[in-house]
Every structure is written in C-alpha cells, then in structure tokens.
Design an enzyme around this catalytic site. Structure first.
Site, PDB file in Angstrom:
ATOM      1  N   GLU A  48       9.955   1.238  10.457  1.00 41.30           N
ATOM      2  CA  GLU A  48      10.974   2.271  10.212  1.00 41.30           C
ATOM      3  C   GLU A  48      10.255   3.600  10.368  1.00 41.30           C
ATOM      4  O   GLU A  48       9.463   3.997   9.520  1.00 41.30           O
ATOM      5  CB  GLU A  48      11.569   2.082   8.819  1.00 41.30           C
ATOM      6  N   CYS A 105      13.834  10.538   6.207  1.00 39.41           N
ATOM      7  CA  CYS A 105      13.753  10.164   7.625  1.00 39.41           C
ATOM      8  C   CYS A 105      15.103  10.252   8.332  1.00 39.41           C
ATOM      9  O   CYS A 105      15.160  10.563   9.510  1.00 39.41           O
ATOM     10  CB  CYS A 105      13.151   8.781   7.769  1.00 39.41           C
ATOM     11  N   GLY A 156       3.106   4.010  13.516  1.00 36.93           N
ATOM     12  CA  GLY A 156       3.844   2.783  13.840  1.00 36.93           C
ATOM     13  C   GLY A 156       3.307   2.107  15.094  1.00 36.93           C
ATOM     14  O   GLY A 156       3.157   0.878  15.152  1.00 36.93           O
ATOM     15  N   GLU A 200      10.004  15.766  14.914  1.00 40.17           N
ATOM     16  CA  GLU A 200      10.396  15.711  13.506  1.00 40.17           C
ATOM     17  C   GLU A 200       9.606  16.753  12.717  1.00 40.17           C
ATOM     18  O   GLU A 200       8.380  16.795  12.807  1.00 40.17           O
ATOM     19  CB  GLU A 200      10.102  14.312  12.954  1.00 40.17           C
ATOM     20  N   SER A 210       5.183   7.560  10.255  1.00 35.71           N
ATOM     21  CA  SER A 210       5.367   8.293  11.510  1.00 35.71           C
ATOM     22  C   SER A 210       5.354   7.346  12.716  1.00 35.71           C
ATOM     23  O   SER A 210       4.817   6.239  12.643  1.00 35.71           O
ATOM     24  CB  SER A 210       4.243   9.317  11.665  1.00 35.71           C
ATOM     25  N   THR A 211       5.924   7.800  13.800  1.00 35.85           N
ATOM     26  CA  THR A 211       5.952   6.993  15.026  1.00 35.85           C
ATOM     27  C   THR A 211       4.526   6.735  15.522  1.00 35.85           C
ATOM     28  O   THR A 211       4.206   5.632  15.966  1.00 35.85           O
ATOM     29  CB  THR A 211       6.795   7.708  16.105  1.00 35.85           C
ATOM     30  N   LYS A 218       0.862  -1.191   0.000  1.00 40.69           N
ATOM     31  CA  LYS A 218       0.000   0.000   0.000  1.00 40.69           C
ATOM     32  C   LYS A 218       0.891   1.230   0.000  1.00 40.69           C
ATOM     33  O   LYS A 218       1.534   1.555   1.003  1.00 40.69           O
ATOM     34  CB  LYS A 218      -0.892   0.043   1.252  1.00 40.69           C
TER      35      LYS A 218
HETATM   36  O1  TXE Z   1       2.597   9.731   7.975  1.00 37.19           O
HETATM   37  P1  TXE Z   1       1.681   8.490   8.387  1.00 37.19           P
HETATM   38  P2  TXE Z   1       2.186  11.071   7.222  1.00 37.19           P
HETATM   39  C1  TXE Z   1       6.664  11.650   9.623  1.00 37.19           C
HETATM   40  C2  TXE Z   1       6.944  13.092   9.229  1.00 37.19           C
HETATM   41  C3  TXE Z   1       5.631  13.558   8.716  1.00 37.19           C
HETATM   42  C4  TXE Z   1       4.655  12.817   9.592  1.00 37.19           C
HETATM   43  C5  TXE Z   1       3.291  12.607   9.021  1.00 37.19           C
HETATM   44  O2  TXE Z   1       7.315  13.806  10.383  1.00 37.19           O
HETATM   45  O3  TXE Z   1       5.480  14.924   8.838  1.00 37.19           O
HETATM   46  O4  TXE Z   1       5.269  11.566   9.797  1.00 37.19           O
HETATM   47  O5  TXE Z   1       3.343  12.032   7.717  1.00 37.19           O
HETATM   48  C6  TXE Z   1      -0.494   4.900   6.464  1.00 37.19           C
HETATM   49  N1  TXE Z   1      -3.075   2.186   9.951  1.00 37.19           N
HETATM   50  N2  TXE Z   1       7.061  10.732   8.577  1.00 37.19           N
HETATM   51  O6  TXE Z   1       0.885  11.630   7.696  1.00 37.19           O
HETATM   52  O7  TXE Z   1       0.318   8.945   8.755  1.00 37.19           O
HETATM   53  C7  TXE Z   1      -0.636   6.026   5.475  1.00 37.19           C
HETATM   54  O8  TXE Z   1      -1.736   5.778   4.618  1.00 37.19           O
HETATM   55  C8  TXE Z   1      -2.289   1.770   8.947  1.00 37.19           C
HETATM   56  C9  TXE Z   1       8.347  10.134   8.703  1.00 37.19           C
HETATM   57  O9  TXE Z   1       2.271  10.815   5.773  1.00 37.19           O
HETATM   58  O10 TXE Z   1       2.449   7.683   9.364  1.00 37.19           O
HETATM   59  C10 TXE Z   1       0.730   5.965   4.782  1.00 37.19           C
HETATM   60  O11 TXE Z   1       0.728   4.930   3.801  1.00 37.19           O
HETATM   61  N3  TXE Z   1      -1.671   2.606   8.106  1.00 37.19           N
HETATM   62  C11 TXE Z   1       8.487   8.987   7.788  1.00 37.19           C
HETATM   63  C12 TXE Z   1       1.671   5.584   5.917  1.00 37.19           C
HETATM   64  O12 TXE Z   1       0.844   4.994   6.915  1.00 37.19           O
HETATM   65  C13 TXE Z   1      -1.864   3.924   8.283  1.00 37.19           C
HETATM   66  C14 TXE Z   1       7.954   9.177   6.433  1.00 37.19           C
HETATM   67  C15 TXE Z   1       2.439   6.766   6.531  1.00 37.19           C
HETATM   68  O13 TXE Z   1       1.503   7.702   7.003  1.00 37.19           O
HETATM   69  C16 TXE Z   1      -2.687   4.426   9.317  1.00 37.19           C
HETATM   70  C17 TXE Z   1       6.639   9.770   6.463  1.00 37.19           C
HETATM   71  C18 TXE Z   1      -3.308   3.493  10.179  1.00 37.19           C
HETATM   72  N4  TXE Z   1      -4.087   3.868  11.197  1.00 37.19           N
HETATM   73  C19 TXE Z   1       6.269  10.547   7.499  1.00 37.19           C
HETATM   74  N5  TXE Z   1      -2.693   5.778   9.247  1.00 37.19           N
HETATM   75  C20 TXE Z   1       9.821   8.318   7.699  1.00 37.19           C
HETATM   76  N6  TXE Z   1      10.096   7.385   8.574  1.00 37.19           N
HETATM   77  O14 TXE Z   1      10.547   8.560   6.769  1.00 37.19           O
HETATM   78  C21 TXE Z   1      -1.899   6.119   8.207  1.00 37.19           C
HETATM   79  N7  TXE Z   1      -1.401   5.000   7.617  1.00 37.19           N
END
Ligand code: TXE
Length: 480
Positions: free
Chosen positions: A251, A285, A233, A385, A229-230, A177
């Site tokens: 990650e 990241c 995660g 972050e 995001s954490t 996805k």
């Molecule tokens: O991340 P999300 P977002 C950090 C960075 C950024 C913030 C938000 O600080 O500003 O996170 O970014 C899926 N169950 N990073 O909103 O929400 C979502 O559809 C399952 C750091 O984009 O964590 C997407 O595919 N999946 C990071 C993925 O999770 C879910 C890179 C990431 O989305 C979900 C990106 C749920 N409940 C953002 N909710 C890095 N490590 O590099 C969302 N998703």
C-alpha cells in the site's frame, strides 16, 4: 507523561536488542528529545522474532481452534479500545499528529480486530463431487505461516491492524515493524498482546530501513504487508524476489484527485475538501491533493476554500497536538517538514500561491494550510506526493477533461467526486483509475471494505474479506 517501552517485544517479553543499536525519536511539536534509547533490531533479533513466531505457528496459535482464536482477538480488541486515548497520546508524542486522530486510529485498529475475529471461524474450503475418474476433491484454505508487516508512521494503529488482524484470524503468526518515527504506540501493545495471545503470536521489532530489509529478505517469513513510499515498496518486492519469493502486498503513496462539478453542493464540497486535506496534517495516503474544479465555479470554490483554511488557521484548531480539541498538529519530523517546505517553493515557482506556503510560528514543525492555483500539470507539486496540508487546484471544462486530468498520474489509490448527479457520479467513478472512490465526501477507509491501490499505488487489499485472502493459501486434496 507516563513512561513508555523502548525494547523489542519478542515471545511475549520485552527484550534488549542484541544489535546494541538504538533509534532516537524527537517530539515534532517542540523539538525535544523523546528518547534516544529505542532498541533497534538487527539480524539476530529478527531471527529470534521469526523463531518465536515459527514456534507459535507450529504449536499454539497455528493449532488453536478458530473459535478460541476469535475469542482472543475480541479480548485484544476490547483492551485496545479501552486504552485508545493512552495509545493515541504515545503516537502523538512521537509523530505529532492530533491526539483525537491517533486515538481514533486505535479505535479503528480495535474495530479491525473485532471484524476479523468474526471471520476466524468462517474460513471454510470447498469440496467437489466425485467425477468419472472417481476422485473426490477437497479445496482446503490454510494459513501461510509467519507473516510480517512494515508500517509507515502516519496512523500506525490502522497499518498494524490491517495486517495483523487478518493474519491472525487465518491462523498465521505475525511480526510487526513500526516506523522508526512512531514506535511508541506499537510497543505499548506488548502487555495487551501478552494478556491475549500465546508467546510468539505477535512480535514487535523496532528499527529503520535496515530492519525492514531483514524482514523482507528473511527466508522463513512467508508473507509481507507493507505501507510506505513507492520507492521503498519497489525495494520490498526486490528483497522478496531475491530471497524466498514471499508473498507481498503493497500500500504505497498517492496523488489522489478530487473532481468538483458545477452541479455539486459547493458548501459541502468546500467543507469536506478542507476536512480531508487537513486531517492528520495532510499525512494520509488517500488524501485528495489534486483538486480539479469546473471552470464556471472555480473562482468561487477557491475563495471559499481559502476562507475556510484561513478560518481554521485563526481558530486555534492548529497547535498542541496533545490537546483533544486540536485538529492539526505539526508535521511528523524534520525530513517531512523539509520536504513540505521544498514543495512550497516548487508551488510558488510553478504556480500561484492562494494561501499559506510558510512555516507557522517558529517552535515545532508546523506549517500553514496551503493552496496553490494555476499549477501546470507537469509541475512536481502536481505529480509527486507531498504528504502535508497542501493542495493544488486546477480547472476543467468538461467531464471528459476532468477524467483525463484525474488519471494523469502514476498513482491510483483514491479519488473524490463531488456532484449532485448520481449518474455522473457513478460514470466518473467507473472511469477513474483508483482503488477507492468517495462521492461527495473525502475517503477514509472502513474495516469491512477493501482498501488499496492500482497503478504505482501498489497491489493487494487491506480490510474486508479481500484483506483476509492475502493471508490464506489454498491446497487441493484429491481422494481416490
Ligand atoms: O517512508 P518509507 P518515509 C510517502 C510520503 C512520505 C514519503 C517518505 O510521501 O513523504 O513516503 O516517508 C521502512 N526495506 N509515504 O521515509 O521510507 C521504514 O523503516 C524495508 C506514504 O517514512 O517508505 C518504515 O517502517 N523497509 C505512505 C516504512 O518502510 C524499509 C506513508 C516506510 O518508510 C526500507 C508513509 C527498506 N529498504 C510515507 N526503508 C502511505 N502510503 O501512506 C525504509 N523502510
């Protein structure tokens, strides 16, 4: 601009989402609508993808000779490499980062498939001699079954390949996805997948958080690899625990330190810091967003970094991300832009603005490369972050102080150390709590070495031999 796919890719076919739901994607460079018809997978769609992957695992890909698996993966790698510019452009169109960066992401994605193809026929077990009990023991390495990956939007190609390539090499089948912010490049892999793999081996389902939750909660998915995001995660781990205790690798974000000692090559430290901070508009990241510089060279370093940011800003390197010469594009979407703008205000309130701190122009989601100094350690801009071209610079007196400051974070993904003293470089690398460290450089992951975090940056590793272990389970067989 060529057309692009908008459906789900299941069992080697593009299909409509049964959910009847759609996502919209806007071009962050100019705010125009790219598409409001990106199919979004619901429960029945995810079930269909799992069903296809399950069949491929039990009958075709999962039963294939490893040498043939390697050949298919090598072919896929070549096709991705050939089309990397086109694929990169689709990422750029959806999430705005410079096309050179995104095409490079697809080239690295291809390299990951090449690397793991080389391992596909080298996954061997162990055997133990008979003991006094007369038992002969075989330790067998097996695939896990249907695996899934959920990606962020920043470099989809690498996030996809980090998960899919080792999963396939080990004989698993896979569902990906992509982020709802950047689905176009991943969908364009559909025809390439069809050319190389049996139906069901790799399936791509678009969707937002709801679709991600369906994957992470699915009873038939045995492993899930997540980049994001954490906060999300944590949820993934919870969904896994509440469903079938599937294996999870995470990650997550970072707040990586860069420690610059007075004996460093200052010009090099400035140039590499600039490149690392501005790459992908700061949306990487591992980006070292907390710079710590030794007091004796601090003023000089800050002046030089300011000049180098302002030179980039005036040079035309920031702009149309579809131009091959552009280095810095807009931020990925309005939410990311608002987040960065909010942190600009936090930085101005808590510290001192050195350069930037504003939107760039009034078309698209561009911001100026930004430096803050004298930001206190408790400020949100030092602790959270930001994910934009923004750094805070703080000073330190001794090596001991530097290590303490560097480790004063809940994250632990990466770190940079600038010094010409190799003993110091290795000493500090050992003390820093991070999954990766770059000496005299900014950190960018390579296919043949593990990447991942400690502390709240997650667990599990992607890349290298360790990345393969995430997708293998061990069975011990005793013969009497
Ligand atoms: O991340 P999300 P977002 C950090 C960075 C950024 C913030 C938000 O600080 O500003 O996170 O970014 C899926 N169950 N990073 O909103 O929400 C979502 O559809 C399952 C750091 O984009 O964590 C997407 O595919 N999946 C990071 C993925 O999770 C879910 C890179 C990431 O989305 C979900 C990106 C749920 N409940 C953002 N909710 C890095 N490590 O590099 C969302 N998703």
């Amino acid at each position: 601009m060529a057309t692009f796919e908008t459906q789900l890719f299941i069992n080697n076919e593009f299909v409509d989402a049964k959910s009847g739901e759609f996502l919209s994607v806007y071009n962050p460079a100019d705010g125009t609508l790219v598409s409001d018809k990106i199919h979004s997978a619901g429960e029945a769609d995810v079930d269909a993808a799992v069903d296809a992957a399950q069949k491929a695992f039990k009958s075709s890909w999962g039963r294939m000779d490893p040498t043939d698996r390697a050949k298919a993966m090598l072919k896929f790698a070549d096709l991705i490499r050939e089309k990397s510019d086109e694929l990169g452009l689709l990422e750029t169109r959806a999430m705005g980062s410079a096309v050179a960066m995104q095409s490079g992401g697809y080239k690295q994605g291809a390299d990951l498939f090449t690397y793991y193809a080389g391992l596909a026929d080298k996954i061997l077990g162990e055997a133990a001699y008979p003991t006094s009990t007369g038992r002969y023991k075989i330790i067998q390495k097996e695939p896990i079954g249907v695996c899934a990956g959920i990606g962020a939007w920043n470099v989809s190609a690498i996030l996809f390949a980090w998960k899919a390539a080792p999963a396939l090499a080990a004989g698993n089948t896979f569902i990906f996805k992509p982020s709802e912010k950047a689905p176009l490049g991943s969908l364009a892999l559909g025809p390439l997948i069809k050319e190389c793999f049996p139906p069901g081996t790799i399936n791509i389902v678009n969707g937002g958080g709801k679709t991600g939750q369906l994957l992470a909660s699915h009873m038939e998915i045995r492993q899930i690899g997540f980049t994001g995001s954490t906060a999300t995660g944590r949820k993934i781990q919870e969904y896994a625990a509440k469903s079938n205790l599937k294996r999870v690798s995470l990650e997550l974000g970072g707040k990586s330190p860069s420690v610059i000692f007075e004996d460093a090559d200052l010009e090099l430290a400035v140039a590499r810091s600039r490149d690392g901070i501005l790459a992908n508009t700061g949306q990487i990241c591992a980006m070292a967003s907390r710079v710590f510089v030794q007091e004796s060279i601090a003023d000089n370093f800050i002046d030089l970094l300011k000049t180098s940011f302002e030179t980039v800003s005036k040079s035309g390197a920031i702009g149309d991300p579809t131009d091959k010469n552009t280095q810095v594009g807009p931020l990925a979407d309005k939410a990311q832009f608002d987040r960065v703008m909010e942190f600009f205000e936090v930085g101005k309130k808590d510290g001192e603005l050195v350069t930037g701190g504003v939107q760039r122009g009034n078309v698209g989601l561009f911001v100026e490369p930004t430096i803050f100094k004298n930001t206190p350690g408790h400020s949100r801009i030092v602790r959270e972050e930001v994910f934009g071209p923004v750094v805070t610079v703080q000073t330190f007196k001794t090596e001991e102080d530097a290590i303490k400051l560097a480790n004063d974070t809940v994250f632990g993904l990466s770190a940079c150390v600038y010094t010409n003293n190799i003993n110091r470089a290795l000493r500090v690398s050992r003390e820093i709590e991070a999954g990766t460290v770059a000496i005299n450089d900014w950190y960018f992951p390579a296919p043949d070495t593990p990447f991942g975090g400690v502390k709240q940056s997650g667990y599990g590793r992607e890349g290298g031999l360790e990345g393969l272990n995430e997708y293998i389970q061990t069975k011990t067989i005793q013969i009497r």
